[in-house]
Write a protein that holds these residues in place. Structure first.
Motif, PDB file in Angstrom:
ATOM      1  N   ALA A  61      47.667 123.158 112.349  1.00 10.08           N
ATOM      2  CA  ALA A  61      49.084 123.531 112.331  1.00 10.08           C
ATOM      3  C   ALA A  61      49.917 122.477 111.617  1.00 10.08           C
ATOM      4  CB  ALA A  61      49.588 123.738 113.758  1.00 10.08           C
ATOM      5  N   LEU A  62      49.582 121.203 111.851  1.00 11.94           N
ATOM      6  CA  LEU A  62      50.320 120.118 111.193  1.00 11.94           C
ATOM      7  C   LEU A  62      50.098 120.155 109.694  1.00 11.94           C
ATOM      8  CD1 LEU A  62      52.060 117.593 111.442  1.00 11.94           C
ATOM      9  CD2 LEU A  62      49.969 116.266 111.867  1.00 11.94           C
ATOM     10  N   ALA A  63      48.855 120.386 109.261  1.00  9.56           N
ATOM     11  CA  ALA A  63      48.555 120.459 107.820  1.00  9.56           C
ATOM     12  C   ALA A  63      49.311 121.612 107.171  1.00  9.56           C
ATOM     13  CB  ALA A  63      47.056 120.621 107.608  1.00  9.56           C
ATOM     14  N   ALA A  64      49.497 122.703 107.892  1.00  8.32           N
ATOM     15  CA  ALA A  64      50.236 123.846 107.350  1.00  8.32           C
ATOM     16  C   ALA A  64      51.739 123.595 107.336  1.00  8.32           C
ATOM     17  CB  ALA A  64      49.921 125.097 108.167  1.00  8.32           C
ATOM     18  N   ALA A  65      52.235 122.803 108.296  1.00 11.55           N
ATOM     19  CA  ALA A  65      53.676 122.586 108.409  1.00 11.55           C
ATOM     20  C   ALA A  65      54.199 121.554 107.422  1.00 11.55           C
ATOM     21  CB  ALA A  65      54.022 122.154 109.837  1.00 11.55           C
ATOM     22  N   LEU A  66      53.409 120.540 107.130  1.00  6.98           N
ATOM     23  CA  LEU A  66      53.899 119.439 106.284  1.00  6.98           C
ATOM     24  C   LEU A  66      54.371 119.901 104.904  1.00  6.98           C
ATOM     25  CD1 LEU A  66      51.434 116.527 107.172  1.00  6.98           C
ATOM     26  CD2 LEU A  66      53.782 116.885 107.960  1.00  6.98           C
ATOM     27  N   PRO A  67      53.653 120.792 104.214  1.00  9.29           N
ATOM     28  CA  PRO A  67      54.138 121.219 102.881  1.00  9.29           C
ATOM     29  C   PRO A  67      55.443 122.007 102.937  1.00  9.29           C
ATOM     30  CG  PRO A  67      51.797 121.743 103.172  1.00  9.29           C
ATOM     31  CD  PRO A  67      52.329 121.385 104.512  1.00  9.29           C
ATOM     32  N   THR A  68      55.831 122.485 104.100  1.00  8.78           N
ATOM     33  CA  THR A  68      57.059 123.285 104.221  1.00  8.78           C
ATOM     34  C   THR A  68      58.293 122.429 104.490  1.00  8.78           C
ATOM     35  OG1 THR A  68      56.898 123.663 106.628  1.00  8.78           O
ATOM     36  CG2 THR A  68      55.647 125.140 105.195  1.00  8.78           C
TER      37      THR A  68
ATOM     38  N   MET B 178      51.763 105.203 105.028  1.00 12.68           N
ATOM     39  CA  MET B 178      50.728 105.950 104.312  1.00 12.68           C
ATOM     40  C   MET B 178      51.385 107.050 103.495  1.00 12.68           C
ATOM     41  SD  MET B 178      47.454 108.095 105.813  1.00 12.68           S
ATOM     42  CE  MET B 178      46.712 106.623 106.480  1.00 12.68           C
ATOM     43  N   ALA B 179      50.864 107.281 102.301  1.00  4.69           N
ATOM     44  CA  ALA B 179      51.307 108.389 101.463  1.00  4.69           C
ATOM     45  C   ALA B 179      50.086 109.222 101.125  1.00  4.69           C
ATOM     46  CB  ALA B 179      51.974 107.876 100.189  1.00  4.69           C
ATOM     47  N   GLY B 180      50.289 110.514 100.953  1.00  3.19           N
ATOM     48  CA  GLY B 180      49.142 111.354 100.632  1.00  3.19           C
ATOM     49  C   GLY B 180      49.454 112.820 100.748  1.00  3.19           C
ATOM     50  N   ALA B 181      48.397 113.639 100.589  1.00  6.07           N
ATOM     51  CA  ALA B 181      48.527 115.088 100.682  1.00  6.07           C
ATOM     52  C   ALA B 181      48.576 115.514 102.145  1.00  6.07           C
ATOM     53  CB  ALA B 181      47.349 115.760  99.967  1.00  6.07           C
ATOM     54  N   SER B 182      49.044 116.734 102.368  1.00  2.00           N
ATOM     55  CA  SER B 182      49.272 117.207 103.731  1.00  2.00           C
ATOM     56  C   SER B 182      47.993 117.250 104.563  1.00  2.00           C
ATOM     57  CB  SER B 182      49.926 118.590 103.703  1.00  2.00           C
ATOM     58  OG  SER B 182      49.140 119.512 102.960  1.00  2.00           O
ATOM     59  N   ASP B 183      46.885 117.728 103.986  1.00  4.06           N
ATOM     60  CA  ASP B 183      45.645 117.840 104.756  1.00  4.06           C
ATOM     61  C   ASP B 183      45.166 116.469 105.219  1.00  4.06           C
ATOM     62  OD1 ASP B 183      45.713 120.529 104.450  1.00  4.06           O
ATOM     63  OD2 ASP B 183      44.084 120.659 102.990  1.00  4.06           O
ATOM     64  N   GLY B 184      45.154 115.519 104.289  1.00  2.00           N
ATOM     65  CA  GLY B 184      44.699 114.178 104.638  1.00  2.00           C
ATOM     66  C   GLY B 184      45.600 113.508 105.651  1.00  2.00           C
ATOM     67  N   LEU B 185      46.909 113.656 105.465  1.00  3.97           N
ATOM     68  CA  LEU B 185      47.854 113.056 106.410  1.00  3.97           C
ATOM     69  C   LEU B 185      47.717 113.684 107.794  1.00  3.97           C
ATOM     70  CD1 LEU B 185      51.173 112.660 104.368  1.00  3.97           C
ATOM     71  CD2 LEU B 185      49.661 110.858 105.190  1.00  3.97           C
ATOM     72  N   ALA B 186      47.558 114.989 107.845  1.00  2.00           N
ATOM     73  CA  ALA B 186      47.441 115.671 109.132  1.00  2.00           C
ATOM     74  C   ALA B 186      46.227 115.174 109.906  1.00  2.00           C
ATOM     75  CB  ALA B 186      47.348 117.187 108.919  1.00  2.00           C
ATOM     76  N   ASN B 187      45.120 114.977 109.208  1.00  2.00           N
ATOM     77  CA  ASN B 187      43.909 114.500 109.865  1.00  2.00           C
ATOM     78  C   ASN B 187      44.095 113.079 110.391  1.00  2.00           C
ATOM     79  OD1 ASN B 187      41.020 114.599 110.563  1.00  2.00           O
ATOM     80  ND2 ASN B 187      40.809 113.068 108.952  1.00  2.00           N
ATOM     81  N   VAL B 188      44.661 112.207 109.562  1.00  2.28           N
ATOM     82  CA  VAL B 188      44.864 110.812 109.973  1.00  2.28           C
ATOM     83  C   VAL B 188      45.862 110.727 111.120  1.00  2.28           C
ATOM     84  CG1 VAL B 188      45.758 108.566 109.243  1.00  2.28           C
ATOM     85  CG2 VAL B 188      44.208 109.840 107.752  1.00  2.28           C
ATOM     86  N   ILE B 189      46.948 111.471 111.032  1.00  2.00           N
ATOM     87  CA  ILE B 189      47.965 111.445 112.095  1.00  2.00           C
ATOM     88  C   ILE B 189      47.363 111.931 113.415  1.00  2.00           C
ATOM     89  CG2 ILE B 189      50.099 112.540 112.884  1.00  2.00           C
ATOM     90  CD1 ILE B 189      51.007 112.484 109.924  1.00  2.00           C
ATOM     91  N   THR B 190      46.576 112.988 113.346  1.00  2.00           N
ATOM     92  CA  THR B 190      45.936 113.509 114.558  1.00  2.00           C
ATOM     93  C   THR B 190      45.047 112.456 115.189  1.00  2.00           C
ATOM     94  OG1 THR B 190      45.982 115.777 113.713  1.00  2.00           O
ATOM     95  CG2 THR B 190      44.403 115.288 115.473  1.00  2.00           C
ATOM     96  N   ARG B 191      44.216 111.803 114.384  1.00  2.00           N
ATOM     97  CA  ARG B 191      43.308 110.791 114.916  1.00  2.00           C
ATOM     98  C   ARG B 191      44.066 109.565 115.408  1.00  2.00           C
ATOM     99  NH1 ARG B 191      38.309 109.890 110.983  1.00  2.00           N
ATOM    100  NH2 ARG B 191      37.624 108.740 112.837  1.00  2.00           N
TER     101      ARG B 191
END
Length: 342
Positions: free
Chosen positions: A37-44, A123-136
């Motif tokens: 859900a976070l990976a989907a929300a960040l680009p919006t 950290m800077a990056g794409a939504s998928d990568g950021l979502a994974n790192v933020i979750t962890r």
């Protein structure tokens, strides 16, 4: 929060290890749902807006320490994330060296290195990568046991709310006060602990406090599938026990004790144990400085846990589930275990 579990960072191993699968399947799926859900929300996120996520201190017992991560959409449309560092954490809640090393291993730049991160990890990056790192980060470093312990909100530069899709079981900031009746907002001078507990449980069950199922010991009963969960209030010391007789008529064996020990070691909160032929699950909630959200989360965890575990443990060890029609005892066990509960 100050200590880091190395196994917690071994994400794939944690989720795939057979001994953890029984207990962590639902928790792991909740985290995966949150990350998706976070990976989907960040680009919006609109340009100039910021999404803030934090471990709810009222539910996690961290007091004035707020473990949080924010993501900002910059002018060029790129995303920059910031995570709280020791500069913004009170003494006693600061990250220790293993946790700081884990932040760097996850890809966070040390505080102040990334332009605009100020005294936070950056950290800077794409939504998928950021979502994974933020979750962890929220789960493994900051210690959130479940996404339900997280609160979030998005806003623009003028602090006006920005709408985003729900982030799994995390709670939007606007719903925190309405998640349950706020005991703190009531005139609690005339309410004892038992009355407060009844208000919370009835709110969760969408019923009147006078309609709650209460047994002869004063325990509130809540059905959870094939399991039964009880809420017991102890006045001295003030404590609420959320517990369930997961299996009865079960034969205590070394294999069973090993299994319960393994599962308990991997539970986010609470414990499992066997006594007098009954397997119990229990989550204590402190009654002093009572918080409604503490009890609500304990009940949510226990109702899901008991209904899941009684089926899984019954399949492996036999015994009788609370509402398991046709279940048969496992071997020879003593009579009279939990009184009126059967």
């Amino acid at each position: 929060m100050s200590e880091l579990s190395i196994t917690g960072l071994a994400e794939a191993g944690l989720l795939d290890e057979p001994t953890t699968a029984d207990l962590h399947a639902k928790v792991a799926e909740a985290w995966r749902e949150f990350a998706r859900a976070l990976a989907a929300a960040l680009p919006t996120l609109p340009v100039g807006s910021e999404l803030e996520l934090a471990l709810d201190p009222t539910a996690s017992g961290t007091g004035s320490a707020v473990y949080g991560v924010s993501v900002e959409c910059l002018e060029d449309g790129s995303l920059q994330a910031r995570a709280v560092s020791n500069a913004n954490l009170p003494e006693g809640f600061r990250l220790e060296r293993p946790a700081i090393a884990a932040m760097v291993a996850l890809g966070w730049s040390p505080p102040g290195v990334l332009a605009g991160s100020r005294d936070n990890f950056g950290m800077a990056g794409a939504s998928d990568g950021l979502a994974n790192v933020i979750t962890r980060t929220l789960r493994d470093v900051y210690g959130a046991p479940h996404p339900a312990f997280l609160v979030y909100e998005a806003h623009d530069r003028e602090e006006e709310p920005v709408s985003i899709e729900p982030l799994g079981t995390a709670r939007h900031e606007s719903t925190v006060d309405t998640f349950l009746p706020s005991i703190d907002s009531l005139d609690a001078s005339g309410l004892d602990l038992a009355d407060r507990v009844r208000i919370v449980v009835s709110a969760m069950l969408k019923s009147d406090p006078d309609e709650l199922q209460v047994d002869g010991d004063g325990d509130i009963g809540i059905r959870a599938g094939s399991a039964m969960v009880f809420v017991r209030v102890r006045e001295n010391p003030p404590l609420i026990d959320v517990f369930s007789p997961v299996l009865t008529d079960i034969e205590p064996t070394e294999k069973l004790f090993v299994k319960l020990s393994e599962l308990t070691n991997r539970m986010p909160i609470g414990r499992l144990y066997c006594t007098a032929g009954t397997v119990w699950a229990s989550i204590p909630v402190f009654g002093r400085d009572f918080q409604a959200s503490h009890l609500a989360l304990a009940i949510q965890v226990m109702t899901g846990l008991a209904d899941e575990l009684d089926d899984r443990l019954h399949g492996e060890f036999g015994g009788k589930r609370f509402f398991g029609e046709g279940d048969k005892p496992a071997g020879n066990v003593p009579e009279a275990r939990i009184g009126q509960y059967l």
